[in-house]
Design an enzyme around this catalytic site. Structure first.
Site, PDB file in Angstrom:
ATOM      1  N   CYS A  94      72.727  57.235  34.318  1.00  0.00           N
ATOM      2  CA  CYS A  94      73.490  57.979  33.316  1.00  0.00           C
ATOM      3  C   CYS A  94      74.574  58.827  34.000  1.00  0.00           C
ATOM      4  O   CYS A  94      75.571  58.272  34.445  1.00  0.00           O
ATOM      5  CB  CYS A  94      72.578  58.800  32.422  1.00  0.00           C
ATOM      6  N   HIS A 172      68.760  55.179  30.354  1.00  0.00           N
ATOM      7  CA  HIS A 172      67.726  56.007  30.972  1.00  0.00           C
ATOM      8  C   HIS A 172      66.389  55.272  31.014  1.00  0.00           C
ATOM      9  O   HIS A 172      65.534  55.470  30.141  1.00  0.00           O
ATOM     10  CB  HIS A 172      67.535  57.299  30.167  1.00  0.00           C
ATOM     11  N   GLU A 174      64.002  55.972  32.782  1.00  0.00           N
ATOM     12  CA  GLU A 174      62.977  56.992  33.054  1.00  0.00           C
ATOM     13  C   GLU A 174      62.586  57.787  31.818  1.00  0.00           C
ATOM     14  O   GLU A 174      61.592  58.533  31.856  1.00  0.00           O
ATOM     15  CB  GLU A 174      63.466  57.940  34.163  1.00  0.00           C
TER      16      GLU A 174
END
Length: 237
Positions: A94, A172, A174
């Site tokens: 990002c 993202h 994560e």
């Protein structure tokens, strides 16, 4: 292989105690894949002394814009260019994706098309990969050294590969669904259009390919460690 996590932002105070901070998310995502981690809070001006202090680097997301005037931006851009020149592998997620592009001569700006939030489908050279998104800024002009390896209709430069030296992703991998839900509750109101957040909530239960992306990130690092040629080929495959 030791990876230095360059932290460029923090999860919201209201969520951090229960869900952790950005480095926690990456250590969880990449657990049991042959990687160990060190943390550097570069947003607070805690930088490594040298690009060789770790065997690879991962730059996190941030609520800052890469084009904004913050003390850590220029030193981070210099570090990115030094790592590239030294052939030390770097992954950007990002904001990390954006700051790497900017450091390498691309353009990052607030996208006129608005936000991308929640589970989002990306075309990785013909393979559909679904990952959570949370961004309004985009890489609108890629650097000359970068190859586009993922895209969709909203985000042309969704993932970039710089030879076998840097791999960056706008989404993202994560972010878990509960964290995206938390972002919509704590940061979203008044910032992200309600209709868009409603659409994102409707997809929060969709299966994510976060482990697929975790495997690609880990392979990028480990293949770079073993041979400088195979990492890029695996990502293009």
């Amino acid at each position: 292989m030791q990876i230095g996590i360059l932290q460029t932002g923090a999860s919201p105070d209201a969520l951090r105690a229960d869900m952790g901070d950005y480095p926690d998310f990456f250590e969880r995502l990449l657990a049991d894949r042959g990687l160990t981690f060190r943390r550097f809070h570069v947003e607070a001006m805690e930088f490594p002394k040298d690009v060789h202090d770790c065997e690879g680097w991962l730059i996190t997301g941030s609520r800052h814009g890469a084009y904004e005037d913050h003390p850590f931006i220029k030193p981070l851009e210099a570090f990115i260019r030094q790592a590239y020149a030294a052939q030390v592998p770097v992954v950007g997620i990002c904001f990390g994706h954006q700051i790497i592009a900017q450091a390498m001569g691309g353009k990052v700006e607030r996208y006129a098309g608005g936000w991308s939030v929640g589970p989002t489908d990306y075309d990785f050279n013909g393979e559909k990969i679904t990952l959570n998104a949370w961004h309004r800024d985009q890489v609108t002009e890629k650097p000359a050294a970068a190859e586009v390896v993922a895209t969709n209709e909203f985000c042309t430069n969704a993932a970039l590969l710089y030879d076998d030296r840097m791999f960056t992703v706008q989404a993202h991998p994560e972010f878990r669904p509960e964290f995206v839900d938390g972002l919509m509750r704590t940061r979203g109101p008044g910032l992200v259009p309600d209709e868009l957040m409603a659409q994102a909530r409707a997809r929060l239960a969709d299966p994510l390919d976060d482990q697929t992306m975790a495997g690609r990130i880990a392979a990028f690092f480990l293949n770079h460690q073993n041979t400088r040629s195979s990492g890029a080929e695996k990502l293009r495959a």
